[in-house]
Design a protein around this motif. Sequence first.
Motif, mmCIF file in Angstrom:
data_model
loop_
_atom_site.group_PDB
_atom_site.id
_atom_site.type_symbol
_atom_site.label_atom_id
_atom_site.label_comp_id
_atom_site.label_asym_id
_atom_site.label_seq_id
_atom_site.Cartn_x
_atom_site.Cartn_y
_atom_site.Cartn_z
ATOM 1 N N ARG A 173 0.848 -1.253 0.134
ATOM 2 C CA ARG A 173 -0.141 -0.044 0.051
ATOM 3 C C ARG A 173 0.971 1.225 -0.154
ATOM 4 O O ARG A 173 0.489 2.296 0.170
ATOM 5 C CB ARG A 173 -0.900 -0.050 1.445
ATOM 6 N N SER A 202 -5.964 -5.362 -3.211
ATOM 7 C CA SER A 202 -5.589 -4.192 -2.328
ATOM 8 C C SER A 202 -6.688 -3.155 -2.460
ATOM 9 O O SER A 202 -7.020 -2.536 -1.653
ATOM 10 C CB SER A 202 -4.125 -3.815 -2.460
ATOM 11 N N PHE A 207 -9.789 -4.302 -0.914
ATOM 12 C CA PHE A 207 -10.016 -4.098 0.670
ATOM 13 C C PHE A 207 -9.915 -2.722 0.926
ATOM 14 O O PHE A 207 -10.758 -2.408 2.004
ATOM 15 C CB PHE A 207 -8.793 -5.024 1.028
ATOM 16 N N ASN A 208 -9.276 -1.743 0.349
ATOM 17 C CA ASN A 208 -9.440 -0.352 0.604
ATOM 18 C C ASN A 208 -10.874 0.101 0.379
ATOM 19 O O ASN A 208 -11.273 0.973 1.153
ATOM 20 C CB ASN A 208 -8.329 0.309 -0.130
ATOM 21 N N ARG A 262 -12.839 -0.659 3.464
ATOM 22 C CA ARG A 262 -12.561 0.351 4.466
ATOM 23 C C ARG A 262 -13.252 1.501 4.256
ATOM 24 O O ARG A 262 -13.941 2.171 5.254
ATOM 25 C CB ARG A 262 -11.189 0.379 4.755
ATOM 26 N N THR A 271 -2.476 -7.874 3.486
ATOM 27 C CA THR A 271 -3.571 -6.869 3.592
ATOM 28 C C THR A 271 -4.831 -7.085 4.095
ATOM 29 O O THR A 271 -5.346 -6.209 4.747
ATOM 30 C CB THR A 271 -3.453 -5.935 1.971
ATOM 31 N N GLN A 284 -4.914 -7.198 7.825
ATOM 32 C CA GLN A 284 -4.822 -5.860 8.280
ATOM 33 C C GLN A 284 -6.434 -5.162 8.030
ATOM 34 O O GLN A 284 -6.898 -4.454 9.172
ATOM 35 C CB GLN A 284 -3.823 -4.873 7.988
ATOM 36 N N THR A 285 -6.941 -5.358 7.112
ATOM 37 C CA THR A 285 -8.404 -4.682 6.969
ATOM 38 C C THR A 285 -9.321 -5.606 7.935
ATOM 39 O O THR A 285 -10.134 -4.707 8.403
ATOM 40 C CB THR A 285 -8.799 -5.413 5.447
ATOM 41 N N THR A 338 -8.851 -3.838 11.159
ATOM 42 C CA THR A 338 -9.501 -2.611 11.112
ATOM 43 C C THR A 338 -11.131 -2.451 11.171
ATOM 44 O O THR A 338 -11.785 -1.854 12.012
ATOM 45 C CB THR A 338 -9.017 -1.721 9.963
#
Length: 574
Positions: free
Chosen positions: A150, A467, A470-471, A474, A537, A540-541, A544
């Motif tokens: 990222r 990526s 997933f972003n 979020r 990733t 981590q997602t 969060t």
Amino acid sequence: MRAPRTLEEALAPSTSTRTLYRLRGVVSTMDAMFDALDIEHLTEIGASIHIADTWMGTPAFLITAGLELGEAEWCAEFARTTGVRVSEEVRRTAALLLIAVDEDVYAIGRDQGYRLIPRHHKDQRFGLSFAIRQIDPLHIRGLVSNTLGRARTDIAIVPGGASAPSLGIRDHARIVRRLGGYLDGIELTRARNGRGQVFAADGGSGLRLPLGIEPGDLISDIREIARACRDRSPQPDLEFVEQIMPVQEADTLSALDLALDEALGLPAHGLVTDTVPMDHLHDFEVASACQMKINSSEAYHSDGFELDYVLGRARVQRAGRRLESLRQGTVTLCRHRGTRARAYDVLATTNVLRWVEAEISLGSRRFCLMDGEWYEFGAVYMDAVRAVVAPLFVGVTGLNPPSWDLSKDEGAYNRHAALKRDGWVCLDRKNVKNPFNATNQVEICDLLTPDNTLIFVKRAHGSGPLSHLFNQARVAVELLQESAEVRAQFALRVFEASEGNRTLPENFTPKHLAFAILLKNGTELTPESLFPFSLITLAQTVKTLTAKGVTVEVVGIQATESSADEALDLAATA
């Protein structure tokens, strides 16, 4: 031998905070230490070399230079503002001490001296290796880490110290690059002469801490540091830092370089992302312009680093030369915009390869390129990541997306899925306005189920698209939780897309979401088959989103060839 100390020396401090580097691939002899330096560059800057082996009792020499950088850039600016023409020269100094201690060679730079150390000889993990063994994990003062895939660097500064768990440095998406904190039980000159005073160290590629000034004290400190790196195990709360290690084997490095060179000849697909070299973070923040040159006589000028330009230039090089073109290409950060960078304008010049990250697999082994160095994801590390994400693949909700006709694009698939599953609403490209950017629109999700699960759909041949996926999740969750305007717009999009058959409450926020993924061309989706950067990733997602009260599920989409019935269905939804 060391001459007797004067009274002035006796009253002076016994230590000074300096940064110590360990050199690799350099034999601990005077000749080898000379050969490791860039003599041509030292000649250009008019450096002086002073032999110090007799005084220090071990092979050692000191390099000093005064760097004339020309007129300060503010002179011309103030002349235009005030009409007063002044000229002040910019001058910096550089000092570099090279010293052999036992079998290793170390370097200490002052002012700009650290820039004289050839980067390929720096042991990039030396300072960090010491830090995770000697820093008290309950009193960490500083942290720099990179978020894989990222292009993100995180910096945390806690003057009073904090515990490793409270800083969240076990996050699976991060590689720790620098760590600072209070030292725990090591016999250095400062500890012996400081009457029990607690002091700190900061470790990355170099190790910054108070070192003895007298030659005997300095050599003793270096030996104690080497002993700690060699004989002590990492602190239990910090040992995970070494689970991603730099690759040293020549054959593996050659295979990785070859694989990346081949990948650079293909269209961009998320394998390569951009980043900022850790030792130039400050330069990047100050810079107003960037100049890039890759196998070209003319530099490419821009406001900042541009990955598309880099990949485009690499793609047109011949096979076997693409990766080398990035190693030889340069990125120059400048204080001011201009067609030609003057000496005082230049903040830093590095090779292009340090500005990109990449991931490559060799069989079952996974690697990443960061800051020009290859790292391998250790088996323990990846097992820990898989343990975090494995429960997401269980399918507790019974979500069953229809198969994907490989001849159809993502938009057609989403329309088909809404047609095939009762109560599903297609929201692909049904965007809402971004309340934080009036010119930008955001897609909340691709599909919505009857129980209000947000589904995010992606067909992925590499980690880049995932990526992004997933972003997207979020961002969608954050907007729905934080903005009443977004909630209202999203409810309207659902009502319109369902032709009035579905309504959402005005205060709707998601409680569950799912990632529906067609991997490659139908490969079974498991924690083992997902791309390594994507696994990290994803972990981590999940962390969060879980903290925001949202549960996550991952489901695979099966691939199929279109049947006559599906063809009619797709035609009807087009």
